[in-house]
Scaffold this active site. Structure first.
Site, short mmCIF file in Angstrom:
data_model
loop_
_atom_site.label_atom_id
_atom_site.label_comp_id
_atom_site.label_asym_id
_atom_site.label_seq_id
_atom_site.Cartn_x
_atom_site.Cartn_y
_atom_site.Cartn_z
N CYS A 1 0.85 -1.18 0.00
CA CYS A 1 0.00 0.00 0.00
C CYS A 1 0.89 1.23 0.00
CB CYS A 1 -0.91 0.03 1.23
SG CYS A 1 -2.11 -1.31 1.33
N GLY B 1 -0.19 0.32 -4.95
CA GLY B 1 -1.51 -0.28 -4.78
C GLY B 1 -2.46 0.23 -5.83
N ASN C 1 0.10 0.85 5.82
CA ASN C 1 0.95 0.08 4.91
C ASN C 1 1.66 -0.98 5.75
OD1 ASN C 1 4.04 0.71 3.09
ND2 ASN C 1 2.57 -0.94 2.87
N GLY C 2 1.40 -2.23 5.46
CA GLY C 2 2.01 -3.31 6.21
C GLY C 2 1.02 -4.42 6.49
N CYS D 1 12.44 -3.92 4.72
CA CYS D 1 12.14 -4.87 3.63
C CYS D 1 13.11 -4.65 2.47
CB CYS D 1 10.71 -4.69 3.16
SG CYS D 1 10.29 -5.70 1.72
N TYR E 1 12.33 -4.25 -5.96
CA TYR E 1 11.19 -4.14 -6.87
C TYR E 1 10.15 -3.08 -6.49
CZ TYR E 1 6.88 -5.48 -9.32
OH TYR E 1 5.73 -5.47 -10.08
N CYS F 1 5.84 -13.77 2.37
CA CYS F 1 6.03 -12.64 3.28
C CYS F 1 4.76 -12.44 4.10
CB CYS F 1 6.34 -11.37 2.49
SG CYS F 1 6.42 -9.87 3.51
N CYS G 1 15.29 -7.09 6.35
CA CYS G 1 14.57 -8.36 6.39
C CYS G 1 14.76 -9.07 5.06
CB CYS G 1 13.08 -8.13 6.65
SG CYS G 1 12.08 -9.63 6.52
N CYS H 1 12.07 -13.57 2.61
CA CYS H 1 11.60 -14.19 1.38
C CYS H 1 12.70 -14.98 0.69
CB CYS H 1 11.02 -13.14 0.43
SG CYS H 1 12.08 -11.74 0.10
#
Length: 505
Positions: free
Chosen positions: A8, A34, A108-109, A242, A248, A388, A439, A442
């Site tokens: 988001c 989003g 967002n999250g 992240c 990306y 994730c 993090c 993934c």
């Protein structure tokens, strides 16, 4: 396309007479985060005004709607559903009125303990109007016995776990909150005397605002009539930015976690060229996600870069699907090969990731059909092996091709002459000196915050991966290995579909 779905985007502004119009522009810049819904809430210091729609930003608002969003402060949200269905009730901002007054929240999250908290509150008689985890924060706020609004806002997120970058609007304050791990980006800037908070710096650029700093992990940033203040009420936690924001999600013209996304992605390409060299005639990025890495790959390798795949930027939300006999329609409507660049040449396709492998396979076939002599695939991140739980809509582990296949099997499935991924160490080197603050779950399956109980089964799938940096295939077979021939057969018979906007899972 076969990609992780953006989470988001959030935006907020305080102290500007055109708050709603600037929020609209800010959301325009954050549209890539989003595409399911867009919403704005404003305040005239007496009450909140809100408008939301299941649409792109330019479709959700017009001059009449924006003129109804009166006041000098506003928050906005663009959403792709990671927790909760894709429907208007779940669209942000979520707005409630309670004992503490009206409040609008943009999130967002993803909260990993939202289910547990919701079950507990429903058992106590709470009524939920949405299926999104963001509403849990509002319930915690409404139930707070804190005497002040600010205290209630601090108390609510202190009870949740996971990723949350929030912009919150009351009738007289703009508040930004970032989780102690700092999973998702959140920045603050100024436009004259107005304060602005948003997910990425590209939104500041569009409205002519100046970047000041990142909202720090664990920080509550409050703007009101008395000025700005910062509170850090949460306990210490290890940083877990992240890393996929750099790979990306974020726009390349943004600065995320204090670093240029463009420079990070170009560095990914340079390191990829060093780690996975190949003799070839031309480097071709898969637009748009592979462009920066392809530039770095070309610079490092000395192989010329050409735009051998052209993207159609005017694909709408709906389409008339052709007969099944029109092969690869879904990819071709977004990408088309340039035969004069590809024909007779050894081509290196550069992309940021491979998730299921279905789109990569179609693109390789398309490039071969355009006359390429060889087609090699290079990926500017490590193999994606785990889902994730922190605000990204990802497939289950069983659907991630790198979790169930070796490098050579993936190579065979996508029908490339060779396939090479960037190593995890290469990725961390590219994102800079603070590599330990990211993090990488993934790519590693190691989660900084415990994942949901009902998801645990997905994480028990055994992996079948090449050892990092070796390129060697494990000798012993693995129990949960999906049959490649069956996968290929299913893919060949599957009806071709275009991937327009977010895919619902």
């Amino acid at each position: 396309m076969d990609k992780f779905k953006e989470e988001c985007g959030v935006f907020g502004i305080y102290g500007h007479p055109e708050a709603a119009n600037l929020t609209y522009l800010g959301l325009y810049a954050l549209q890539h985060r989003g595409q399911e819904s867009a919403g704005i809430a404003s305040s005239d210091r007496e009450r909140l005004h809100v408008s939301r729609a299941m649409a792109y930003v330019n479709e959700a608002f017009d001059e009449t709607i924006l003129s109804s969003l009166v006041g000098s402060m506003a928050v906005g949200h663009v959403r792709y559903s990671t927790a909760g269905e894709s429907r208007l009730a779940n669209a942000g901002p979520l707005v409630i009125d309670c004992a503490h007054g009206e409040i609008a929240i943009c999130h967002n999250g993803n909260l990993v303990n939202a289910g547990e908290l919701k079950d507990e509150m429903v058992g106590d008689g709470a009524i939920f109007q949405t299926s999104t985890d963001s509403e849990v924060i509002l319930h915690l706020y409404a139930r707070s016995k804190a005497p002040k609004v600010e205290d209630a806002i601090i108390e609510a997120p202190s009870q949740v776990r996971g990723a949350f970058s929030l912009t919150i609007l009351t009738k007289d304050k703009l508040i930004a909150v970032r989780d102690p791990h700092g999973f998702r980006p959140l920045v603050v800037g100024h436009l004259g005397d107005a304060a602005v908070v948003c997910s990425e710096t590209c939104a500041l650029d569009l409205i002519g605002a100046t970047y000041v700093r990142d909202i720090e992990p664990g920080e509550v940033f409050i703007v009101g009539r008395s000025g700005q203040k910062s509170i850090k009420p949460f306990g210490p936690a290890p940083l877990a930015h992240c890393v996929f924001e750099h790979v990306y999600f974020a726009r390349p013209d943004s600065y995320v976690f204090g670093q240029s996304v463009n420079e990070a992605r170009t560095a990914l390409g340079r390191l990829l060229a060093r780690e996975q060299p190949i003799e070839a005639d031309v480097i071709v990025p898969i637009p748009d996600s592979g462009v920066c890495a392809a530039i770095g790959f070309a610079e490092e390798s000395g192989i010329p870069l050409r735009m051998g795949l052209i993207r159609n930027h005017y694909v709408g939300r709906t389409f008339i699907e052709p007969r099944q006999s029109i092969r690869h329609f879904g990819v071709r409507v977004k990408l088309n090969p340039v035969r004069s660049i590809l024909e007779g040449r050894r081509v290196v396709l550069v992309d940021d990731s491979i998730i299921r492998g279905t789109t990569s396979r179609k693109i390789v076939k398309m490039v071969r059909a355009a006359g390429a002599r060889e087609v090699h695939m290079r990926i500017s991140c490590p193999p994606t092996i785990s889902p994730c739980y922190y605000g990204v809509d990802t497939p289950r582990r069983s659907e991630l091709i790198a979790a169930t296949h070796t490098l050579r099997e993936i190579e065979k499935y996508i029908e490339a002459d060779s396939l090479g991924y960037l190593s995890l160490q290469g990725l961390l080197t590219a994102v800079g000196p603070r590599s330990g603050s990211y993090c990488t779950s993934c790519y590693t399956g190691q989660y900084p915050v415990a994942f949901p109980r009902d998801e645990a089964a997905y994480l028990q799938l055994a992996l079948k991966l090449d050892q990092p940096g070796t390129g060697e295939v494990p000798a012993a077979p693995v129990t949960f290995h999906r049959d490649l021939a069956a996968l290929q057969e299913a893919e060949a018979s599957e009806k071709e579909k275009a991937y327009f906007g977010p895919m619902k899972r």
